[in-house]
Design a protein around this motif. Structure first.
Motif, PDB file in Angstrom:
ATOM      1  N   THR A 153      25.153 -22.854 -22.903  1.00  0.00           N
ATOM      2  CA  THR A 153      24.806 -24.109 -22.229  1.00  0.00           C
ATOM      3  C   THR A 153      25.891 -25.172 -22.390  1.00  0.00           C
ATOM      4  OG1 THR A 153      23.581 -24.909 -24.157  1.00  0.00           O
ATOM      5  CG2 THR A 153      22.363 -23.632 -22.529  1.00  0.00           C
ATOM      6  N   HIS A 154      27.051 -24.921 -21.851  1.00  0.00           N
ATOM      7  CA  HIS A 154      28.116 -25.922 -21.853  1.00  0.00           C
ATOM      8  C   HIS A 154      27.846 -26.920 -20.718  1.00  0.00           C
ATOM      9  CE1 HIS A 154      30.839 -24.874 -25.042  1.00  0.00           C
ATOM     10  NE2 HIS A 154      30.736 -23.590 -24.730  1.00  0.00           N
ATOM     11  N   ASN A 155      26.963 -27.863 -21.013  1.00  0.00           N
ATOM     12  CA  ASN A 155      26.448 -28.747 -19.965  1.00  0.00           C
ATOM     13  C   ASN A 155      27.424 -29.826 -19.524  1.00  0.00           C
ATOM     14  OD1 ASN A 155      26.290 -30.110 -22.372  1.00  0.00           O
ATOM     15  ND2 ASN A 155      24.268 -30.969 -22.019  1.00  0.00           N
ATOM     16  N   LEU A 156      28.516 -30.069 -20.259  1.00  0.00           N
ATOM     17  CA  LEU A 156      29.473 -31.092 -19.830  1.00  0.00           C
ATOM     18  C   LEU A 156      30.050 -30.787 -18.453  1.00  0.00           C
ATOM     19  CD1 LEU A 156      31.589 -32.175 -22.945  1.00  0.00           C
ATOM     20  CD2 LEU A 156      29.767 -33.422 -21.786  1.00  0.00           C
ATOM     21  N   ARG A 157      30.112 -29.531 -18.092  1.00  0.00           N
ATOM     22  CA  ARG A 157      30.638 -29.171 -16.770  1.00  0.00           C
ATOM     23  C   ARG A 157      29.801 -29.786 -15.642  1.00  0.00           C
ATOM     24  NH1 ARG A 157      32.281 -22.768 -16.753  1.00  0.00           N
ATOM     25  NH2 ARG A 157      33.356 -22.668 -18.772  1.00  0.00           N
ATOM     26  N   TYR A 158      28.515 -30.031 -15.920  1.00  0.00           N
ATOM     27  CA  TYR A 158      27.580 -30.431 -14.871  1.00  0.00           C
ATOM     28  C   TYR A 158      27.567 -31.933 -14.599  1.00  0.00           C
ATOM     29  CZ  TYR A 158      25.527 -25.749 -14.888  1.00  0.00           C
ATOM     30  OH  TYR A 158      25.324 -24.407 -14.757  1.00  0.00           O
ATOM     31  N   ALA A 159      28.197 -32.746 -15.434  1.00  0.00           N
ATOM     32  CA  ALA A 159      28.213 -34.192 -15.185  1.00  0.00           C
ATOM     33  C   ALA A 159      28.887 -34.478 -13.843  1.00  0.00           C
ATOM     34  CB  ALA A 159      28.941 -34.912 -16.312  1.00  0.00           C
ATOM     35  N   ALA A 160      28.398 -35.494 -13.142  1.00  0.00           N
ATOM     36  CA  ALA A 160      28.873 -35.774 -11.784  1.00  0.00           C
ATOM     37  C   ALA A 160      30.380 -36.001 -11.733  1.00  0.00           C
ATOM     38  CB  ALA A 160      28.136 -36.985 -11.226  1.00  0.00           C
ATOM     39  N   ALA A 161      30.901 -36.802 -12.659  1.00  0.00           N
ATOM     40  CA  ALA A 161      32.343 -37.086 -12.659  1.00  0.00           C
ATOM     41  C   ALA A 161      33.148 -35.827 -12.943  1.00  0.00           C
ATOM     42  CB  ALA A 161      32.669 -38.170 -13.682  1.00  0.00           C
ATOM     43  N   HIS A 162      32.642 -34.990 -13.827  1.00  0.00           N
ATOM     44  CA  HIS A 162      33.369 -33.772 -14.192  1.00  0.00           C
ATOM     45  C   HIS A 162      33.384 -32.774 -13.041  1.00  0.00           C
ATOM     46  CE1 HIS A 162      32.103 -34.816 -18.605  1.00  0.00           C
ATOM     47  NE2 HIS A 162      32.901 -35.708 -18.062  1.00  0.00           N
ATOM     48  N   ARG A 163      32.287 -32.704 -12.305  1.00  0.00           N
ATOM     49  CA  ARG A 163      32.269 -31.839 -11.122  1.00  0.00           C
ATOM     50  C   ARG A 163      33.245 -32.339 -10.065  1.00  0.00           C
ATOM     51  NH1 ARG A 163      26.717 -32.966 -11.065  1.00  0.00           N
ATOM     52  NH2 ARG A 163      26.730 -33.196  -8.794  1.00  0.00           N
ATOM     53  N   GLU A 164      33.345 -33.653  -9.917  1.00  0.00           N
ATOM     54  CA  GLU A 164      34.269 -34.207  -8.926  1.00  0.00           C
ATOM     55  C   GLU A 164      35.715 -33.912  -9.306  1.00  0.00           C
ATOM     56  OE1 GLU A 164      35.664 -35.958  -5.530  1.00  0.00           O
ATOM     57  OE2 GLU A 164      33.611 -35.358  -6.044  1.00  0.00           O
ATOM     58  N   VAL A 165      36.042 -34.012 -10.593  1.00  0.00           N
ATOM     59  CA  VAL A 165      37.390 -33.665 -11.045  1.00  0.00           C
ATOM     60  C   VAL A 165      37.692 -32.204 -10.728  1.00  0.00           C
ATOM     61  CG1 VAL A 165      38.850 -33.336 -13.095  1.00  0.00           C
ATOM     62  CG2 VAL A 165      37.523 -35.439 -12.827  1.00  0.00           C
ATOM     63  N   THR A 404      27.996 -22.066  -7.812  1.00  0.00           N
ATOM     64  CA  THR A 404      28.781 -20.835  -7.693  1.00  0.00           C
ATOM     65  C   THR A 404      30.241 -21.145  -7.384  1.00  0.00           C
ATOM     66  OG1 THR A 404      26.828 -19.627  -6.926  1.00  0.00           O
ATOM     67  CG2 THR A 404      28.980 -18.651  -6.460  1.00  0.00           C
ATOM     68  N   ALA A 405      30.468 -22.083  -6.474  1.00  0.00           N
ATOM     69  CA  ALA A 405      31.840 -22.417  -6.075  1.00  0.00           C
ATOM     70  C   ALA A 405      32.637 -23.028  -7.218  1.00  0.00           C
ATOM     71  CB  ALA A 405      31.814 -23.370  -4.881  1.00  0.00           C
ATOM     72  N   LEU A 406      31.986 -23.854  -8.021  1.00  0.00           N
ATOM     73  CA  LEU A 406      32.687 -24.526  -9.111  1.00  0.00           C
ATOM     74  C   LEU A 406      32.682 -23.720 -10.401  1.00  0.00           C
ATOM     75  CD1 LEU A 406      31.509 -28.246  -8.688  1.00  0.00           C
ATOM     76  CD2 LEU A 406      33.580 -27.157  -7.813  1.00  0.00           C
ATOM     77  N   GLY A 407      31.876 -22.674 -10.482  1.00  0.00           N
ATOM     78  CA  GLY A 407      31.781 -21.909 -11.720  1.00  0.00           C
ATOM     79  C   GLY A 407      31.157 -22.728 -12.835  1.00  0.00           C
ATOM     80  N   LEU A 408      30.017 -23.362 -12.548  1.00  0.00           N
ATOM     81  CA  LEU A 408      29.445 -24.292 -13.505  1.00  0.00           C
ATOM     82  C   LEU A 408      28.873 -23.610 -14.754  1.00  0.00           C
ATOM     83  CD1 LEU A 408      27.685 -26.841 -11.114  1.00  0.00           C
ATOM     84  CD2 LEU A 408      29.668 -27.243 -12.574  1.00  0.00           C
TER      85      LEU A 408
END
Length: 446
Positions: A153-165, A404-408
């Motif tokens: 559960t590496h949830n930091l990937r899911y934050a909105a700003a992190h997904r945008e980066v 899937t596209a971002l590999g979250l």
């Protein structure tokens, strides 16, 4: 056939309750108090009862589980079967759960994961996956020969700003990444909380390089898009422990230390230093067995670092510099990602009292031969700025196209590298040499 999957929860921690048990039970109207372990609202905001059920709780603290089950009964719910840690394998054999959810202290993850994989049972585990590179290698080896899988559960990937980066990087906006800098700060309230818990002992947490920084290492590796090759760094204990510069003079009982301690006085009433040393959280549960005596931030047993820096090399040519301290005047990070065609910069942070910094969550994108623009990003609803509900969706329902596209969702191999970076960083402190990461994570032959 019922779509509901049956889960056994290993570790009735606050995180396990708020992020997994309560949503699975459909208790979405309950929220966690603001606590010393980060100040985040871990309140459940999605109902997973149509997809999952909790069929067992495994924990070392029978009293805590009994309190929880009593609370369920007061709500008109059936108690959840309890198993002691020593009964874990018996539970797997007797109940045959579809998966286990591991939310216990870090050093216990390995045995729960390996026990489940030995019986071809799927695993969802909190980060860090384990506490050492050797344990990470053992998990990867076991997973290769098991019908069970491991998700972390590496949830930091899911934050909105992190997904945008990540989207900007995937779109080629800044070209090939050449240099990344992350300067991370943990404020004096949050930072002190780690030294009031089991995290302060390396044998239990792997040190903050694993317990905390593995989250950051995973995020950075995900952005860069590669597994790292080599790490080098330095670290020290500057604020806490027996030689802490703010420690009141003399051998004083905990109560007298507090009365003279600037950390305590600055955060009195925040919950960082519970007055009765009884850790409480959701449902008012106590950790009666885990904390049998008062702990304090200057205790002799503290053996981890509170400040460290690292330099990391990646096979594609990128280099990372990372630093963190656990007694800062603010919480958050400054990020700079440079590429062959431009750069991405992000500040995310808040003051000790929770006020967002003025420039927080504005992504600045500068093209090398083009314009500079600012992207405003707003946190979404739910724990960890909306990250937790999105992560639970991936874990318990069907991942979206974006996921899937971002590999979250982090793979076990990605989680293993995040742990290995922390473990290797400690080794680099000792040897004063860079550490080869793939070699340290050498997987045993199957």
């Amino acid at each position: 056939m019922s779509p509901i999957r049956r889960y056994a929860v290993c570790g009735l921690s606050n995180r396990g309750l708020a992020s997994f048990v309560l949503p699975i039970l459909g208790l979405t109207d309950r929220t966690a108090d603001r606590t010393a372990d980060g100040g985040f609202d871990y309140g459940s905001d999605d109902d997973l009862s149509a997809y999952a059920d909790v069929v067992a709780i495994v924990d070392a603290d029978a009293d805590r589980v009994a309190e929880f089950n009593q609370s369920l009964e007061r709500l008109g719910r059936a108690p959840i079967p309890y198993f002691d840690v020593a009964q874990y394998d018996d539970m797997l054999a007797e109940l045959t759960p579809d998966a286990v959810i591991v939310t216990s202290p870090d050093h216990t993850h390995e045995s729960y994961i390996l026990g489940a994989l030995a019986r071809d049972v799927d695993v969802i585990t909190e980060k860090p996956m384990v506490t050492t590179a050797a344990a990470a290698a053992a998990v990867l080896a076991a997973e290769r020969t098991s019908a069970g899988t491991v998700r972390v559960t590496h949830n930091l990937r899911y934050a909105a700003a992190h997904r945008e980066v990540k989207r900007l990087i995937q779109a080629g906006t800044i070209g090939r990444i050449t240099r990344v800098v992350m300067d991370y700060h943990v404020d004096l309230r949050h930072g002190a909380s780690y030294f009031l818990r089991w995290n302060r002992r390396r044998e239990l947490s792997g040190g903050l390089q694993v317990h905390k920084s593995s989250h950051h290492f995973d995020l950075l590796n995900w952005w860069i898009g590669e597994a790292p090759e080599e790490i080098f760094g330095y670290g020290s204990l500057n604020y806490y422990g027996p030689d802490g510069p703010h420690r009141p003079a003399g051998e004083l009982p905990v109560a007298e230390q507090r009365a003279k301690d600037p950390y305590y006085l600055a955060q009195q009433g925040s919950g960082t230093f519970p007055d009765d040393d009884a850790r409480t959280g959701l449902f008012g549960l106590h950790y009666s067995n885990q904390y049998p005596r008062p702990l304090y931030i200057y205790d002799d047993e503290i053996d981890i670092e509170d400040t460290y820096c690292a330099v990391v090399r990646y096979p594609g040519g990128a280099a990372l510099t990372y630093s963190i301290d656990f007694s800062s005047t603010w919480e958050g990070f400054r990020l700079s990602i440079a590429g062959t065609h431009g750069s991405i910069d992000l500040l995310h942070g808040r003051t000790v009292d929770g006020t967002a910094l003025p420039e927080s969550d504005r992504i600045t994108v500068a093209e090398l031969f083009g314009p500079t623009r600012v992207i405003e990003v707003h946190a979404e609803v739910g724990g960890h700025g909306g990250a937790d509900p999105l992560m639970r969706r991936d874990l318990f329902t069907t991942p979206t196209a974006e996921s899937t596209a971002l590999g979250l969702m982090a793979t076990s191999t990605e989680a293993a590298y995040a742990v290995t970076m922390g473990d290797a960083l400690i080794q680099s402190f000792t040897t004063h040499h860079p550490i080869n990461l793939p070699a340290l994570l050498a997987q045993p032959s199957s």
